[in-house]
Design a protein around this motif. Structure first.
Motif, PDB file in Angstrom:
ATOM      1  N   LEU A  60       0.847  -1.184   0.000  1.00 48.92           N
ATOM      2  CA  LEU A  60       0.000   0.000   0.000  1.00 48.92           C
ATOM      3  C   LEU A  60       0.888   1.241   0.000  1.00 48.92           C
ATOM      4  O   LEU A  60       2.070   1.175   0.333  1.00 48.92           O
ATOM      5  N   PHE A  61       0.316   2.392  -0.334  1.00 49.78           N
ATOM      6  CA  PHE A  61       1.084   3.627  -0.310  1.00 49.78           C
ATOM      7  C   PHE A  61       1.597   3.881   1.111  1.00 49.78           C
ATOM      8  O   PHE A  61       0.822   3.828   2.073  1.00 49.78           O
ATOM      9  N   ALA A  62       2.908   4.148   1.238  1.00 51.02           N
ATOM     10  CA  ALA A  62       3.528   4.415   2.547  1.00 51.02           C
ATOM     11  C   ALA A  62       3.048   3.385   3.571  1.00 51.02           C
ATOM     12  O   ALA A  62       2.672   3.723   4.692  1.00 51.02           O
ATOM     13  N   TRP A  63       3.126   2.121   3.198  1.00 51.74           N
ATOM     14  CA  TRP A  63       2.420   1.069   3.941  1.00 51.74           C
ATOM     15  C   TRP A  63       2.948   0.861   5.356  1.00 51.74           C
ATOM     16  O   TRP A  63       2.186   0.455   6.242  1.00 51.74           O
ATOM     17  N   ASP A  64       4.240   1.142   5.597  1.00 57.08           N
ATOM     18  CA  ASP A  64       4.846   0.785   6.881  1.00 57.08           C
ATOM     19  C   ASP A  64       5.123   1.992   7.766  1.00 57.08           C
ATOM     20  O   ASP A  64       5.913   1.916   8.702  1.00 57.08           O
ATOM     21  N   ARG A  65       4.449   3.108   7.476  1.00 58.81           N
ATOM     22  CA  ARG A  65       4.720   4.331   8.237  1.00 58.81           C
ATOM     23  C   ARG A  65       3.549   5.294   8.069  1.00 58.81           C
ATOM     24  O   ARG A  65       2.662   5.063   7.256  1.00 58.81           O
ATOM     25  N   VAL A  66       3.577   6.378   8.825  1.00 56.69           N
ATOM     26  CA  VAL A  66       2.676   7.493   8.574  1.00 56.69           C
ATOM     27  C   VAL A  66       3.350   8.392   7.541  1.00 56.69           C
ATOM     28  O   VAL A  66       4.455   8.886   7.764  1.00 56.69           O
ATOM     29  N   ASP A  67       2.716   8.575   6.407  1.00 58.14           N
ATOM     30  CA  ASP A  67       3.280   9.413   5.352  1.00 58.14           C
ATOM     31  C   ASP A  67       3.425  10.847   5.848  1.00 58.14           C
ATOM     32  O   ASP A  67       2.502  11.416   6.444  1.00 58.14           O
ATOM     33  N   CYS A  68       4.595  11.452   5.608  1.00 60.45           N
ATOM     34  CA  CYS A  68       4.861  12.782   6.168  1.00 60.45           C
ATOM     35  C   CYS A  68       3.958  13.843   5.560  1.00 60.45           C
ATOM     36  O   CYS A  68       3.571  14.807   6.250  1.00 60.45           O
ATOM     37  N   ALA A  69       3.577  13.710   4.293  1.00 61.67           N
ATOM     38  CA  ALA A  69       2.655  14.680   3.692  1.00 61.67           C
ATOM     39  C   ALA A  69       1.269  14.578   4.328  1.00 61.67           C
ATOM     40  O   ALA A  69       0.639  15.593   4.650  1.00 61.67           O
ATOM     41  N   SER A  70       0.797  13.362   4.523  1.00 59.38           N
ATOM     42  CA  SER A  70      -0.502  13.186   5.176  1.00 59.38           C
ATOM     43  C   SER A  70      -0.471  13.711   6.604  1.00 59.38           C
ATOM     44  O   SER A  70      -1.452  14.311   7.076  1.00 59.38           O
ATOM     45  N   ALA A  71       0.648  13.495   7.311  1.00 65.64           N
ATOM     46  CA  ALA A  71       0.775  14.003   8.679  1.00 65.64           C
ATOM     47  C   ALA A  71       0.725  15.525   8.699  1.00 65.64           C
ATOM     48  O   ALA A  71       0.124  16.135   9.604  1.00 65.64           O
ATOM     49  N   LEU A  72       1.330  16.170   7.695  1.00 63.83           N
ATOM     50  CA  LEU A  72       1.288  17.628   7.605  1.00 63.83           C
ATOM     51  C   LEU A  72      -0.136  18.117   7.383  1.00 63.83           C
ATOM     52  O   LEU A  72      -0.573  19.090   8.020  1.00 63.83           O
ATOM     53  N   LEU A  73      -0.873  17.454   6.509  1.00 67.03           N
ATOM     54  CA  LEU A  73      -2.275  17.818   6.293  1.00 67.03           C
ATOM     55  C   LEU A  73      -3.082  17.630   7.575  1.00 67.03           C
ATOM     56  O   LEU A  73      -3.903  18.484   7.949  1.00 67.03           O
ATOM     57  N   ALA A  74      -2.838  16.533   8.288  1.00 73.33           N
ATOM     58  CA  ALA A  74      -3.568  16.269   9.532  1.00 73.33           C
ATOM     59  C   ALA A  74      -3.364  17.405  10.539  1.00 73.33           C
ATOM     60  O   ALA A  74      -4.311  17.825  11.224  1.00 73.33           O
ATOM     61  N   GLU A  75      -2.143  17.920  10.620  1.00 71.57           N
ATOM     62  CA  GLU A  75      -1.850  19.015  11.557  1.00 71.57           C
ATOM     63  C   GLU A  75      -2.624  20.282  11.223  1.00 71.57           C
ATOM     64  O   GLU A  75      -2.835  21.130  12.097  1.00 71.57           O
ATOM     65  N   HIS A  76      -3.058  20.436   9.981  1.00 77.55           N
ATOM     66  CA  HIS A  76      -3.738  21.659   9.554  1.00 77.55           C
ATOM     67  C   HIS A  76      -5.220  21.426   9.242  1.00 77.55           C
ATOM     68  O   HIS A  76      -5.845  22.271   8.583  1.00 77.55           O
ATOM     69  N   LEU A  77      -5.770  20.317   9.720  1.00 75.61           N
ATOM     70  CA  LEU A  77      -7.207  20.103   9.555  1.00 75.61           C
ATOM     71  C   LEU A  77      -7.958  21.087  10.457  1.00 75.61           C
ATOM     72  O   LEU A  77      -7.732  21.103  11.671  1.00 75.61           O
ATOM     73  N   PRO A  78      -8.853  21.904   9.914  1.00 71.72           N
ATOM     74  CA  PRO A  78      -9.607  22.829  10.756  1.00 71.72           C
ATOM     75  C   PRO A  78     -10.517  22.072  11.723  1.00 71.72           C
ATOM     76  O   PRO A  78     -11.235  21.151  11.313  1.00 71.72           O
TER      77      PRO A  78
END
Length: 355
Positions: free
Chosen positions: A184-202
């Motif tokens: 799967l995409f970034a299967w064995d970790r938290v993808d750093c781009a997704s983590a950045l988006l998560a930090e900026h979820l309103p």
């Protein structure tokens, strides 16, 4: 937006796969029954395939392409055996090893497991792995690919390795307590781009939300944890192998948040549009297939998001900074803001859907 050509078949590996039949090194089964794992459609396959062929493909655009070409798509029964099993192994090695094990499991006694891989995609390792598992292999090279095959011989099979490799595809826990699986995409970790988006979820996101290209469900879990006013969430993912992990992660996220909401996971090709309307859409859209940059994939995700959002809705996405999405976003939204740039990524919020 037409996506024709975006999901083009790997022509070299497919062409190489059939060379042993063209050169009479191998003969097609007399009963006409063939299993093709990770099957891809092309002209040569249409010429060779017979009604007894079964094509397995978990990535929905590829599965739909096979069906459009008149090929039978599905999964073999657990105890179903074939005189010939064709394989187009993936690059990720655990995933490929599990696929070799499944191929051997579905090969009848004396049957052939035949694989083709591009030299630049791990062909040498793939051949070595099949030999470890099944015993002696034969091989040839063509189109910058390696074609290799083994005959199912019970005495030559490493049964312990077979069981170990079959288990490699099972969903497993990774960092952060999430469930995922190889390939799967970034299967064995938290993808750093997704983590950045998560930090900026309103925190004020509310109502019904969609996660496009959800993978194993990381962003959806973050929405549940960070946005208490969301009451429904739909995950859309084209890779069927991600659906089971995503459901497990969603259930855990709801338990940890101490609340239940309508959460559903859909096997769906986002580029074909969405069936529902949403107050917000989040996405870390795919922008490549294999090694090729395909920004039109991301633009197709943006189009589908805009079409599915209610007038007051919001799109939040993360992308590599070099990807030119702003012009397309500007065509579909009144306001486009960059919320963050970090480590080569940008988080963008788009509001005011244009008709």
């Amino acid at each position: 937006m037409s996506m024709a050509g975006v999901f083009a078949a790997p022509a070299a590996a497919l062409a190489a796969l059939f060379v042993p039949f063209e050169t009479a090194r191998l003969a097609r089964p007399a009963d006409g029954r063939v299993l093709f794992l990770r099957a891809r459609a092309d002209v040569r396959l249409r010429e060779l395939a017979q009604p007894g062929w079964l094509c397995e493909q978990s990535f929905l655009p590829f599965a739909e392409e096979l069906s459009r070409h008149g090929l039978r798509v599905g999964e073999p029964a657990v105890d179903e055996r074939f005189a010939l099993v064709l394989v187009l192994p993936p690059r990720q090695r655990d995933e490929a090893r599990a696929l070799f094990a499944r191929a051997l499991q579905h090969a009848a006694p004396g049957g052939i497991v035949l694989a083709a891989m591009a030299n630049a995609e791990g062909a040498k390792s793939g051949e070595a792995d099949l030999q470890k598992l099944a015993g002696p292999v034969q091989q040839l090279s063509k189109h910058k690919c390696r074609v290799f095959w083994a005959t199912r011989d019970e005495a030559a099979i490493d049964q312990a390795l077979l069981e170990t490799w079959l288990a490699l595809d099972a969903p497993r826990e990774i960092a952060g307590g999430y469930v995922s699986r190889p390939g799967l995409f970034a299967w064995d970790r938290v993808d750093c781009a997704s983590a950045l988006l998560a930090e900026h979820l309103p925190a004020d996101l509310h109502g019904r939300v969609a996660d496009l290209g959800a993978g194993y469900g990381y962003l959806a879990c973050q929405l549940i944890a960070r946005c208490p006013r969301i009451d429904a969430i739909d995950l859309y993912e084209a890779e069927a192998r991600a659906l089971e992990p995503a459901r497990a992660n969603l259930a855990r996220a709801q338990r940890e948040a101490g609340r239940e909401l309508a959460a559903n996971v859909h096997w769906h090709d986002v580029t074909r549009g969405l069936p529902e309307r949403y107050d917000a859409v989040v996405s870390n859209p795919p922008f490549h297939l294999g090694r090729a940059d395909l920004p039109e994939l991301g633009r197709a995700f943006i189009t589908s998001a805009a079409d599915a959002l209610v007038p007051h809705g919001r799109l939040l996405l993360v992308a590599n900074r070099h990807l030119p999405y702003e012009a397309h976003l500007g065509q579909r939204f009144e306001t486009v803001r960059t919320l963050a740039t970090q480590d080569g990524f940008k988080v963008i919020e788009a509001t005011g859907v244009r008709a």
